[in-house]
Enzyme design. Structure first.
Site, PDB file in Angstrom:
ATOM      1  N   GLU A  65       0.821  -1.212   0.000  1.00 22.02           N
ATOM      2  CA  GLU A  65       0.000   0.000   0.000  1.00 22.02           C
ATOM      3  C   GLU A  65       0.855   1.262   0.000  1.00 22.02           C
ATOM      4  O   GLU A  65       0.493   2.266  -0.625  1.00 22.02           O
ATOM      5  CB  GLU A  65      -0.948  -0.014   1.198  1.00 22.02           C
ATOM      6  CG  GLU A  65      -2.073  -1.026   1.126  1.00 22.02           C
ATOM      7  CD  GLU A  65      -1.650  -2.438   1.482  1.00 22.02           C
ATOM      8  OE1 GLU A  65      -2.455  -3.381   1.297  1.00 22.02           O
ATOM      9  OE2 GLU A  65      -0.495  -2.612   1.952  1.00 22.02           O
ATOM     10  N   HIS A 134      -9.930  -6.263   9.832  1.00 14.11           N
ATOM     11  CA  HIS A 134     -10.622  -6.207   8.541  1.00 14.11           C
ATOM     12  C   HIS A 134     -12.085  -5.785   8.683  1.00 14.11           C
ATOM     13  O   HIS A 134     -12.876  -6.009   7.761  1.00 14.11           O
ATOM     14  CB  HIS A 134     -10.601  -7.584   7.847  1.00 14.11           C
ATOM     15  CG  HIS A 134      -9.247  -8.091   7.493  1.00 14.11           C
ATOM     16  ND1 HIS A 134      -8.377  -8.602   8.427  1.00 14.11           N
ATOM     17  CD2 HIS A 134      -8.603  -8.159   6.299  1.00 14.11           C
ATOM     18  CE1 HIS A 134      -7.256  -8.977   7.826  1.00 14.11           C
ATOM     19  NE2 HIS A 134      -7.364  -8.716   6.538  1.00 14.11           N
TER      20      HIS A 134
END
Length: 337
Positions: A65, A134
């Site tokens: 990322e 998550h």
């Protein structure tokens, strides 16, 4: 454009339609992220785009990322309009320097000599047992940090209009979609997010909340998945309380006027948020209602995620995630005061 016009789409399909339209209109628009090409995004956010656009414009990236969000910032500053998908919002931590110290600040730090016209698209929310890393929403985290616009659709109509507006905007936009609303087969959506969507392009203005249900007794302000839970609660309570449901749609900018107008009518406010309780969206909404209309406000409740990591075990996750029954209880509480 009325929301009833057009064909019914899932929220994921509406987002893809908007992205495809903007990519046809400008070669400067491209998409990059993990599993967004052949796989079509794990929540169908880019499903089918590779069939029309080549891999130079629908770009699968390594699991870094830091690297690909930094690349998106550079591309935006060079005149392109990237859409970078952060697969789960929880992963923001590994690229916070790129998001906040670069994407959000570079226009300011350069004295306006560069703009960063990019969309950071990311999945939020729990309810399907994916544990603490998550399952967060983190709306308030991004809204708290200056330099980024933040939008949160709850329906297909809003998702398409907000996506068109986000891609065209000259500032960085964080587009936060709830997994449960996307309409994918293995994660059934509630009633409501699948709506009629016009075939032609249109925009939903940032900073304009939408009154999804009108009422006179209690105002419920919410966003994302909990718009639908609030509407369900309002329908269940229809014989005893007339509930107005306000869908924020946009956090930055925030439509304070619609909130204050609703509270001035009802006098009672319930804020529902899947984000954490402390230092977040729920407190900000209550503060703005009080600052701009304290004399109208007779009762306040908030229904939020408690300040705890989100459990993996299904019964525990269901316990901490605000549900329809929690909203009903809060509405009854303020209505009794």
């Amino acid at each position: 454009m009325a929301a009833s016009d057009g064909k019914e789409l899932t929220m994921s399909r509406a987002m893809v339609d908007a992205i495809a339209h903007e990519m046809r209109e400008s070669d400067d628009v491209f998409v990059m992220g993990e599993d967004i090409a052949d796989y079509g995004g794990i929540f169908d956010s880019t499903q089918g785009l590779l069939d029309e656009f080549d891999r130079d414009r629908i770009m699968d990236v390594p699991i870094s990322e830091t690297a690909f969000l930094g690349a998106a910032v550079g591309a935006a500053q060079s005149g392109m309009r990237p859409i970078a998908e952060l697969m789960f919002v929880d992963f923001f931590g590994v690229a916070m320097d790129q998001i906040y110290n670069q994407m959000a600040k570079n226009t300011y730090m350069s004295g306006g000599s560069v703009s960063v016209p990019m969309v950071l698209m990311t999945a939020v929310g729990g309810t399907y047992n994916d544990a603490a890393q998550h399952s967060q929403t983190l709306y308030g985290t991004f809204a708290h940090l200056p330099g980024m616009k933040v939008v949160v659709p709850s329906t297909a109509y809003d998702a398409k209009g907000l996506m068109h507006a986000a891609i065209r905007d000259d500032d960085p936009v964080v587009f936060m979609f709830h997994k449960r609303l996307m309409g994918i087969g293995w994660m059934p959506a509630p009633e409501g997010p699948k709506t009629a969507v016009p075939d032609e392009d249109y925009t939903v203005e940032f900073g304009e909340a939408d009154v999804k249900r009108e009422g006179d007794d209690v105002t419920v302000v919410t966003l994302g998945l909990h718009v639908h839970r609030a509407i369900e609660a309002a329908e269940d309570l229809a014989d005893e309380v007339d509930v107005e449901v306000v869908d924020l749609r946009s956090l930055v900018p925030l439509d304070t006027e619609t909130i204050v107008e609703s509270v001035s009518k009802t006098g009672r406010l319930v804020v529902v948020d899947e984000d954490y309780r402390s230092f977040g969206v729920s407190g900000e909404i209550i503060a703005r209602a009080a600052e701009n209309g304290l004399s109208d406000l007779t009762a306040v409740e908030r229904v939020t995620m408690p300040d705890t990591p989100i459990p993996y075990a299904r019964p525990l996750e269901q316990e901490v995630n605000p549900g329809t029954d929690d909203i009903i209880e809060a509405v009854r509480s303020v209505n009794d005061e």
